[in-house]
Design a protein around this motif. Structure first.
Motif, PDB file in Angstrom:
ATOM      1  N   GLU A 229      49.364   9.956  10.010  1.00  0.00           N
ATOM      2  CA  GLU A 229      48.260   9.620  10.910  1.00  0.00           C
ATOM      3  C   GLU A 229      48.441  10.301  12.266  1.00  0.00           C
ATOM      4  O   GLU A 229      47.493  10.855  12.831  1.00  0.00           O
ATOM      5  CB  GLU A 229      48.178   8.100  11.079  1.00  0.00           C
ATOM      6  CG  GLU A 229      47.697   7.382   9.817  1.00  0.00           C
ATOM      7  CD  GLU A 229      47.741   5.869   9.958  1.00  0.00           C
ATOM      8  OE1 GLU A 229      48.174   5.385  11.040  1.00  0.00           O
ATOM      9  OE2 GLU A 229      47.347   5.163   9.001  1.00  0.00           O
ATOM     10  N   LYS A 230      49.680  10.266  12.803  1.00  0.00           N
ATOM     11  CA  LYS A 230      49.945  10.890  14.103  1.00  0.00           C
ATOM     12  C   LYS A 230      49.773  12.402  14.019  1.00  0.00           C
ATOM     13  O   LYS A 230      49.186  13.028  14.915  1.00  0.00           O
ATOM     14  CB  LYS A 230      51.374  10.555  14.548  1.00  0.00           C
ATOM     15  CG  LYS A 230      51.756  11.119  15.928  1.00  0.00           C
ATOM     16  CD  LYS A 230      50.979  10.432  17.041  1.00  0.00           C
ATOM     17  CE  LYS A 230      51.574  10.712  18.417  1.00  0.00           C
ATOM     18  NZ  LYS A 230      51.596  12.103  18.813  1.00  0.00           N
ATOM     19  N   THR A 231      50.260  12.997  12.928  1.00  0.00           N
ATOM     20  CA  THR A 231      50.128  14.448  12.750  1.00  0.00           C
ATOM     21  C   THR A 231      48.663  14.857  12.695  1.00  0.00           C
ATOM     22  O   THR A 231      48.258  15.849  13.314  1.00  0.00           O
ATOM     23  CB  THR A 231      50.847  14.898  11.462  1.00  0.00           C
ATOM     24  OG1 THR A 231      52.229  14.544  11.552  1.00  0.00           O
ATOM     25  CG2 THR A 231      50.724  16.403  11.266  1.00  0.00           C
ATOM     26  N   ASN A 232      47.860  14.095  11.957  1.00  0.00           N
ATOM     27  CA  ASN A 232      46.435  14.406  11.852  1.00  0.00           C
ATOM     28  C   ASN A 232      45.745  14.344  13.204  1.00  0.00           C
ATOM     29  O   ASN A 232      44.937  15.211  13.551  1.00  0.00           O
ATOM     30  CB  ASN A 232      45.759  13.447  10.875  1.00  0.00           C
ATOM     31  CG  ASN A 232      46.139  13.722   9.437  1.00  0.00           C
ATOM     32  OD1 ASN A 232      46.738  14.753   9.135  1.00  0.00           O
ATOM     33  ND2 ASN A 232      45.834  12.802   8.543  1.00  0.00           N
ATOM     34  N   VAL A 233      46.065  13.314  13.993  1.00  0.00           N
ATOM     35  CA  VAL A 233      45.462  13.185  15.323  1.00  0.00           C
ATOM     36  C   VAL A 233      45.894  14.338  16.220  1.00  0.00           C
ATOM     37  O   VAL A 233      45.075  14.948  16.920  1.00  0.00           O
ATOM     38  CB  VAL A 233      45.853  11.833  15.962  1.00  0.00           C
ATOM     39  CG1 VAL A 233      45.443  11.791  17.435  1.00  0.00           C
ATOM     40  CG2 VAL A 233      45.209  10.680  15.203  1.00  0.00           C
ATOM     41  N   ASP A 234      47.190  14.673  16.181  1.00  0.00           N
ATOM     42  CA  ASP A 234      47.700  15.758  17.026  1.00  0.00           C
ATOM     43  C   ASP A 234      47.076  17.098  16.633  1.00  0.00           C
ATOM     44  O   ASP A 234      46.752  17.918  17.496  1.00  0.00           O
ATOM     45  CB  ASP A 234      49.224  15.847  16.920  1.00  0.00           C
ATOM     46  CG  ASP A 234      49.918  14.682  17.614  1.00  0.00           C
ATOM     47  OD1 ASP A 234      49.221  13.953  18.349  1.00  0.00           O
ATOM     48  OD2 ASP A 234      51.131  14.503  17.408  1.00  0.00           O
ATOM     49  N   TYR A 235      46.942  17.334  15.314  1.00  0.00           N
ATOM     50  CA  TYR A 235      46.348  18.605  14.894  1.00  0.00           C
ATOM     51  C   TYR A 235      44.880  18.688  15.289  1.00  0.00           C
ATOM     52  O   TYR A 235      44.389  19.760  15.657  1.00  0.00           O
ATOM     53  CB  TYR A 235      46.496  18.829  13.387  1.00  0.00           C
ATOM     54  CG  TYR A 235      45.726  20.054  12.934  1.00  0.00           C
ATOM     55  CD1 TYR A 235      46.053  21.319  13.416  1.00  0.00           C
ATOM     56  CD2 TYR A 235      44.628  19.942  12.075  1.00  0.00           C
ATOM     57  CE1 TYR A 235      45.328  22.443  13.042  1.00  0.00           C
ATOM     58  CE2 TYR A 235      43.902  21.054  11.700  1.00  0.00           C
ATOM     59  CZ  TYR A 235      44.260  22.303  12.188  1.00  0.00           C
ATOM     60  OH  TYR A 235      43.532  23.407  11.838  1.00  0.00           O
ATOM     61  N   GLN A 236      44.169  17.565  15.233  1.00  0.00           N
ATOM     62  CA  GLN A 236      42.761  17.584  15.651  1.00  0.00           C
ATOM     63  C   GLN A 236      42.628  18.063  17.092  1.00  0.00           C
ATOM     64  O   GLN A 236      41.714  18.818  17.429  1.00  0.00           O
ATOM     65  CB  GLN A 236      42.156  16.192  15.489  1.00  0.00           C
ATOM     66  CG  GLN A 236      41.899  15.803  14.039  1.00  0.00           C
ATOM     67  CD  GLN A 236      41.394  14.378  13.908  1.00  0.00           C
ATOM     68  OE1 GLN A 236      40.638  13.914  14.742  1.00  0.00           O
ATOM     69  NE2 GLN A 236      41.812  13.676  12.869  1.00  0.00           N
ATOM     70  N   GLN A 237      43.561  17.629  17.942  1.00  0.00           N
ATOM     71  CA  GLN A 237      43.548  18.090  19.333  1.00  0.00           C
ATOM     72  C   GLN A 237      43.902  19.578  19.409  1.00  0.00           C
ATOM     73  O   GLN A 237      43.267  20.347  20.135  1.00  0.00           O
ATOM     74  CB  GLN A 237      44.528  17.256  20.160  1.00  0.00           C
ATOM     75  CG  GLN A 237      44.144  15.787  20.259  1.00  0.00           C
ATOM     76  CD  GLN A 237      45.203  14.943  20.944  1.00  0.00           C
ATOM     77  OE1 GLN A 237      46.323  15.403  21.175  1.00  0.00           O
ATOM     78  NE2 GLN A 237      44.862  13.702  21.260  1.00  0.00           N
TER      79      GLN A 237
ATOM     80  N   ASP B 193      46.957  12.844   3.813  1.00  0.00           N
ATOM     81  CA  ASP B 193      45.518  13.123   3.913  1.00  0.00           C
ATOM     82  C   ASP B 193      45.287  14.618   3.703  1.00  0.00           C
ATOM     83  O   ASP B 193      45.560  15.428   4.584  1.00  0.00           O
ATOM     84  CB  ASP B 193      45.009  12.683   5.294  1.00  0.00           C
ATOM     85  CG  ASP B 193      43.507  12.912   5.455  1.00  0.00           C
ATOM     86  OD1 ASP B 193      42.877  13.411   4.500  1.00  0.00           O
ATOM     87  OD2 ASP B 193      42.977  12.593   6.525  1.00  0.00           O
TER      88      ASP B 193
ATOM     89  N   MET C 294      42.838  17.171   6.199  1.00  0.00           N
ATOM     90  CA  MET C 294      43.263  17.912   7.387  1.00  0.00           C
ATOM     91  C   MET C 294      43.948  19.222   7.005  1.00  0.00           C
ATOM     92  O   MET C 294      43.810  20.228   7.686  1.00  0.00           O
ATOM     93  CB  MET C 294      44.192  17.063   8.246  1.00  0.00           C
ATOM     94  CG  MET C 294      43.518  15.862   8.909  1.00  0.00           C
ATOM     95  SD  MET C 294      42.016  16.310   9.851  1.00  0.00           S
ATOM     96  CE  MET C 294      42.720  17.343  11.120  1.00  0.00           C
TER      97      MET C 294
ATOM     98  N   SER D  20      51.484  15.519   4.933  1.00  0.00           N
ATOM     99  CA  SER D  20      50.524  14.450   5.190  1.00  0.00           C
ATOM    100  C   SER D  20      49.974  13.864   3.900  1.00  0.00           C
ATOM    101  O   SER D  20      49.883  14.542   2.873  1.00  0.00           O
ATOM    102  CB  SER D  20      49.370  14.982   6.049  1.00  0.00           C
ATOM    103  OG  SER D  20      48.353  14.014   6.191  1.00  0.00           O
TER     104      SER D  20
END
Length: 518
Positions: free
Chosen positions: A127-135, A172, A175, A170
């Protein structure tokens, strides 16, 4: 989703009731035991996700109970809890593969953190990796819209590889798919960047041009030998991409510290015949052909194309007026690799030692030709994994560990990368046209100009000119050449294989890693 089931073994459970209540309120199912024997009996009747184990209990000690758990249920994480801070107990517990180690008194949040770290870490990291990559996705996208120079392109490629390695872990997949799309878009823009600048880099290498294959030793390696008595080992692992370097890097950190993780640009064609000869000769291909007419082999010539690297290296050292003692070793099979390991002590006598190791290139060819290797290396992640497995058990790793026994500088690099090809493009040539799937060289080539990068005048890229009308064309991105008269065969056989010779970040942005033995 089922509740996470916890077994907590401690002879002072009355004192731990607040902790049990805290975990129960958080939604965990907690079972308790007062001693090691009871804990083991409970594990035979019920499945637990994690065990908290007091070290000092009557009857079986915590370490003895831990041993019994590991024999029967090796996959269950065990958290050791103890009042003792004795180093020997800590070492015994760690040696018995505990998941964590807590010192009493513990507070509820310590327990909660241990659970999440051991049971929910994949989900939380994902979850943290997905959020960081989105940024980061937006920042990379903005960079791709700018007019980047060769240094910025190299940094962007490294960022994309970083996120590729993170997101493949991940849970998910969506992403990872977005990252793949962004990487493909980056490659399309990188191709345009190379098309616009490549011949200028060749014609005026001192004007805003990257270090390239032909200037690699002169600009990045020979300077490392100045003012130092330490031997320099130059290890060229054929076909080693930046992502493959990143997966083998952790194995080396026990023996070496990374001084600099840099890159250089490989020449095109991004093929061994051109790029590696250019490295060791310190010359572009047409210059090699001119200086060594009997040693240079063109595409249509029979026989090996990299038979004189040692002579090219010696000539470059002499031209540069260097007087250091050097060696050259090429490894093409397991037996010669083992011989090299035995010879490492003798190499410390030299100031400069070159080792060329061919395995990764052979792996990429084997993956194309052997169905079993295709299945083992079905995608990028699997290809990296099989590279790591080979390296860990290879004579090369043995040799590197021996090299690390002395104070030395180690360079790890390659001559070109490789890309997984997916899109066939049609080309027609005469019978003398070379067979490489990523570049074609010859006369009367017929193709769609929108599919390729053309070099109509080989002299503009300092490439040999076989005939008056000779030209070079390069497949870009993840494309590969297929002949119309055997089109379906080419498409079915070569789609999703790893190839080199064309233009992509993977093939042209080359890792150059400077390490120092610890």
């Amino acid at each position: 989703m089922d509740k996470i089931s916890i077994l907590w073994a401690d002879d002072e459970m009355d004192l731990l009731k607040p902790h049990i209540l805290f975990l129960t309120e958080k939604g965990y199912d907690v079972t308790t035991a007062n001693n090691g024997d009871s804990a083991l009996e409970l594990m035979k009747t019920k499945s637990f996700d994690i065990v908290f184990l007091d070290e000092n209990m009557p009857g079986k000690s915590g370490l003895e109970t831990l041993s019994g758990i590991k024999k029967l249920y090796s996959g269950v994480p065990v958290i050791m809890i103890t009042k003792s801070e004795e180093e020997q107990i800590m070492e015994d517990a760690i040696g018995s593969q505990i998941a964590d180690y807590l010192i009493k008194p513990v507070n509820p949040n310590q327990i909660l953190l241990a659970i999440k770290k051991n049971l929910e870490n994949k989900r939380l990291i994902s979850e943290k990796t997905n959020v960081d990559y989105q940024q980061e996705f937006r920042q990379i996208g903005m960079s791709l819209g700018d007019r980047m120079d060769y240094k910025q392109w190299a940094e962007t490629y490294k960022k994309l590889i970083y996120w590729e390695l993170q997101l493949e872990k991940s849970t998910d997949d969506s992403m990872y798919e977005i990252l793949t799309m962004q990487k493909n878009e980056a490659n399309k823009l990188f191709v345009k960047f190379v098309e616009k600048n490549y011949t200028n880099w060749i014609k005026t290498p001192e004007v805003n041009a990257p270090v390239m294959s032909n200037s690699l030793l002169r600009k990045k390696v020979f300077p490392l030998m100045e003012g130092s008595d330490e031997p320099v080992f130059f290890l060229l692992i054929d076909n080693l991409r930046y992502d493959q370097w990143k997966v083998i890097q952790p194995l080396l950190t026990e023996f070496f510290k990374v001084v600099d993780e840099d890159s250089y640009y490989g020449i095109i064609p991004s093929a061994t015949q051109y790029a590696r000869n250019a490295i060791f000769a310190g010359l572009m291909p047409s210059e090699i052909e001119s200086r060594f007419p009997k040693m240079w082999s063109n595409d249509e010539d029979e026989g090996g194309k990299n038979l004189y690297e040692e002579q090219f290296l010696a000539d470059q050292i002499q031209r540069m007026r260097k007087t250091f003692k050097h060696s050259y070793t090429k490894i093409t099979n397991y037996h010669s690799g083992k011989e090299m390991v035995d010879n490492i002590p003798n190499l410390f006598m030299n100031k400069f030692n070159v080792i060329v190791y061919n395995f990764v290139d052979m792996l990429s060819h084997a993956r194309t030709e052997m169905e079993v290797i295709r299945e083992l290396a079905d995608d990028e992640a699997a290809y990296r994994s099989i590279t790591l497995s080979w390296f860990e058990h290879s004579p090369l790793f043995e040799a590197i560990k021996k090299i690390a026994e002395k104070k030395v500088k180690l360079i790890i690099t390659t001559d070109h990368g490789t890309i997984r090809v997916k899109e066939p493009i049609k080309i027609v040539g005469d019978r003398n046209t070379n067979t490489n799937l990523r570049y074609k060289q010859g006369k009367n080539l017929n193709y769609d100009k929108n599919d390729v990068f053309e070099i109509k005048k080989p002299e503009d890229a300092m490439l040999p000119k076989l005939h008056l009308s000779s030209a070079y064309v390069f497949a870009t991105g993840d494309k590969f050449f297929a002949y119309p008269n055997n089109y379906n065969y080419y498409v079915n056989y070569y789609t999703n294989t790893f190839q080199h010779g064309g233009i992509s970040m993977e093939e042209m942005i080359i890792p150059f890693i400077h390490l120092h033995s610890k």
